[in-house]
Design a protein around this motif. Structure first.
Motif, PDB file in Angstrom:
ATOM      1  N   VAL A   1     -30.420  -4.025 -13.660  1.00  0.00           N
ATOM      2  CA  VAL A   1     -29.545  -3.015 -13.035  1.00  0.00           C
ATOM      3  C   VAL A   1     -28.756  -3.640 -11.905  1.00  0.00           C
ATOM      4  N   THR A   2     -27.432  -3.416 -11.910  1.00  0.00           N
ATOM      5  CA  THR A   2     -26.586  -3.790 -10.793  1.00  0.00           C
ATOM      6  C   THR A   2     -26.334  -2.545  -9.965  1.00  0.00           C
ATOM      7  N   LEU A   3     -26.827  -2.540  -8.735  1.00  0.00           N
ATOM      8  CA  LEU A   3     -26.682  -1.385  -7.864  1.00  0.00           C
ATOM      9  C   LEU A   3     -25.285  -1.318  -7.269  1.00  0.00           C
ATOM     10  N   GLU A   4     -24.780  -0.089  -7.123  1.00  0.00           N
ATOM     11  CA  GLU A   4     -23.453   0.123  -6.545  1.00  0.00           C
ATOM     12  C   GLU A   4     -23.581   0.458  -5.060  1.00  0.00           C
ATOM     13  N   PRO A   5     -22.791  -0.191  -4.213  1.00  0.00           N
ATOM     14  CA  PRO A   5     -22.826   0.164  -2.778  1.00  0.00           C
ATOM     15  C   PRO A   5     -22.396   1.617  -2.580  1.00  0.00           C
ATOM     16  N   GLN A   6     -22.908   2.243  -1.525  1.00  0.00           N
ATOM     17  CA  GLN A   6     -22.525   3.637  -1.227  1.00  0.00           C
ATOM     18  C   GLN A   6     -21.155   3.694  -0.620  1.00  0.00           C
TER      19      GLN A   6
ATOM     20  N   CYS B   1     -43.051  -0.273  -7.358  1.00  0.00           N
ATOM     21  CA  CYS B   1     -43.075  -1.518  -6.595  1.00  0.00           C
ATOM     22  C   CYS B   1     -42.073  -1.360  -5.463  1.00  0.00           C
ATOM     23  N   GLU B   2     -42.282  -2.096  -4.395  1.00  0.00           N
ATOM     24  CA  GLU B   2     -41.439  -1.965  -3.218  1.00  0.00           C
ATOM     25  C   GLU B   2     -40.216  -2.872  -3.251  1.00  0.00           C
ATOM     26  N   GLN B   3     -40.277  -3.983  -4.006  1.00  0.00           N
ATOM     27  CA  GLN B   3     -39.142  -4.906  -4.034  1.00  0.00           C
ATOM     28  C   GLN B   3     -39.012  -5.563  -5.401  1.00  0.00           C
TER      29      GLN B   3
ATOM     30  N   LYS C   1     -26.283   3.290  -4.026  1.00  0.00           N
ATOM     31  CA  LYS C   1     -26.498   4.533  -4.764  1.00  0.00           C
ATOM     32  C   LYS C   1     -27.808   4.433  -5.540  1.00  0.00           C
ATOM     33  N   THR C   2     -28.512   5.563  -5.601  1.00  0.00           N
ATOM     34  CA  THR C   2     -29.738   5.635  -6.395  1.00  0.00           C
ATOM     35  C   THR C   2     -29.384   5.511  -7.871  1.00  0.00           C
ATOM     36  N   TRP C   3     -30.166   4.722  -8.589  1.00  0.00           N
ATOM     37  CA  TRP C   3     -29.968   4.543 -10.038  1.00  0.00           C
ATOM     38  C   TRP C   3     -31.136   5.194 -10.760  1.00  0.00           C
ATOM     39  N   THR C   4     -30.830   5.987 -11.800  1.00  0.00           N
ATOM     40  CA  THR C   4     -31.879   6.569 -12.636  1.00  0.00           C
ATOM     41  C   THR C   4     -31.580   6.258 -14.092  1.00  0.00           C
TER      42      THR C   4
ATOM     43  N   THR D   1     -32.962  -6.316 -10.309  1.00  0.00           N
ATOM     44  CA  THR D   1     -31.781  -5.662  -9.751  1.00  0.00           C
ATOM     45  C   THR D   1     -30.909  -6.688  -9.048  1.00  0.00           C
ATOM     46  N   THR D   2     -29.628  -6.362  -9.014  1.00  0.00           N
ATOM     47  CA  THR D   2     -28.664  -7.110  -8.216  1.00  0.00           C
ATOM     48  C   THR D   2     -28.066  -6.107  -7.242  1.00  0.00           C
ATOM     49  N   PRO D   3     -28.296  -6.261  -5.957  1.00  0.00           N
ATOM     50  CA  PRO D   3     -29.103  -7.287  -5.309  1.00  0.00           C
ATOM     51  C   PRO D   3     -30.597  -7.006  -5.496  1.00  0.00           C
ATOM     52  N   ALA D   4     -31.400  -8.040  -5.312  1.00  0.00           N
ATOM     53  CA  ALA D   4     -32.856  -7.909  -5.394  1.00  0.00           C
ATOM     54  C   ALA D   4     -33.362  -7.118  -4.196  1.00  0.00           C
ATOM     55  N   GLY D   5     -34.633  -6.746  -4.253  1.00  0.00           N
ATOM     56  CA  GLY D   5     -35.249  -6.068  -3.113  1.00  0.00           C
ATOM     57  C   GLY D   5     -35.199  -4.561  -3.162  1.00  0.00           C
ATOM     58  N   ALA D   6     -34.948  -3.980  -4.319  1.00  0.00           N
ATOM     59  CA  ALA D   6     -34.904  -2.526  -4.457  1.00  0.00           C
ATOM     60  C   ALA D   6     -36.298  -1.993  -4.793  1.00  0.00           C
ATOM     61  N   ALA D   7     -36.528  -0.736  -4.443  1.00  0.00           N
ATOM     62  CA  ALA D   7     -37.788  -0.063  -4.767  1.00  0.00           C
ATOM     63  C   ALA D   7     -37.667   0.584  -6.146  1.00  0.00           C
ATOM     64  N   VAL D   8     -38.749   0.531  -6.915  1.00  0.00           N
ATOM     65  CA  VAL D   8     -38.774   1.092  -8.270  1.00  0.00           C
ATOM     66  C   VAL D   8     -39.897   2.116  -8.363  1.00  0.00           C
ATOM     67  N   ARG D   9     -39.598   3.275  -8.945  1.00  0.00           N
ATOM     68  CA  ARG D   9     -40.586   4.316  -9.222  1.00  0.00           C
ATOM     69  C   ARG D   9     -40.390   4.780 -10.661  1.00  0.00           C
ATOM     70  N   THR D  10     -41.506   4.972 -11.370  1.00  0.00           N
ATOM     71  CA  THR D  10     -41.420   5.481 -12.734  1.00  0.00           C
ATOM     72  C   THR D  10     -42.107   6.839 -12.821  1.00  0.00           C
TER      73      THR D  10
END
Length: 125
Positions: free
Chosen positions: A120-125, A46-48, A71-74, A31-40
């Motif tokens: 994934v590039t995350l979008e700021p809220q 994973c936490e980061q 924003k949450t990404w799915t 992810t950009t930025p790094a350090g996001a939590a992932v759930r499947t």
């Protein structure tokens, strides 16, 4: 006659995706930025990010990525016949290994997860 039989058996095994590729693969999330939590949806997390999981090649699952302030990404991960998997399957069929072809088709060894890696590039809220 034994040499021909052994050579034919060896040829069938080298074309078998189960042996050459296995039924699991590494699946990576960046992810950009790094350090996001992932759930499947198949119970991996994973936490980061970045993180890599050992997944069954025939898996299909949903992914949720979260990070405070973004924003949450799915999304959805599926599978497709891989070039190497298809080649191994063809090797089974050409060499007469119908049993090997059946095993490869049923256990997912001829598949690859897609997308892999998931970027994934995350979008700021």
């Amino acid at each position: 006659m034994k040499i021909i039989t052994l050579a034919a058996a060896g040829l069938m095994l080298t074309g078998c995706a189960t042996i050459t590729r296995g039924t699991s693969t590494d699946w990576t999330v960046n992810t950009t930025p790094a350090g996001a939590a992932v759930r499947t949806s198949n119970d991996f997390s994973c936490e980061q990010t970045p993180c890599t999981f050992k997944m069954k090649r025939k898996s299909e699952f949903d992914v949720t990525i979260t990070k405070p302030g973004y924003k949450t990404w799915t999304g959805h991960v599926t599978n497709k016949v891989a070039g190497a998997g298809g080649a191994a399957m063809a090797g089974n069929l050409i060499a007469g290994g119908i049993i090997g072809a059946g095993v490869d088709a049923s256990n997912g060894s001829m598949l690859d997860l897609t997308p892999n890696p998931l970027n994934v590039t995350l979008e700021p809220q």
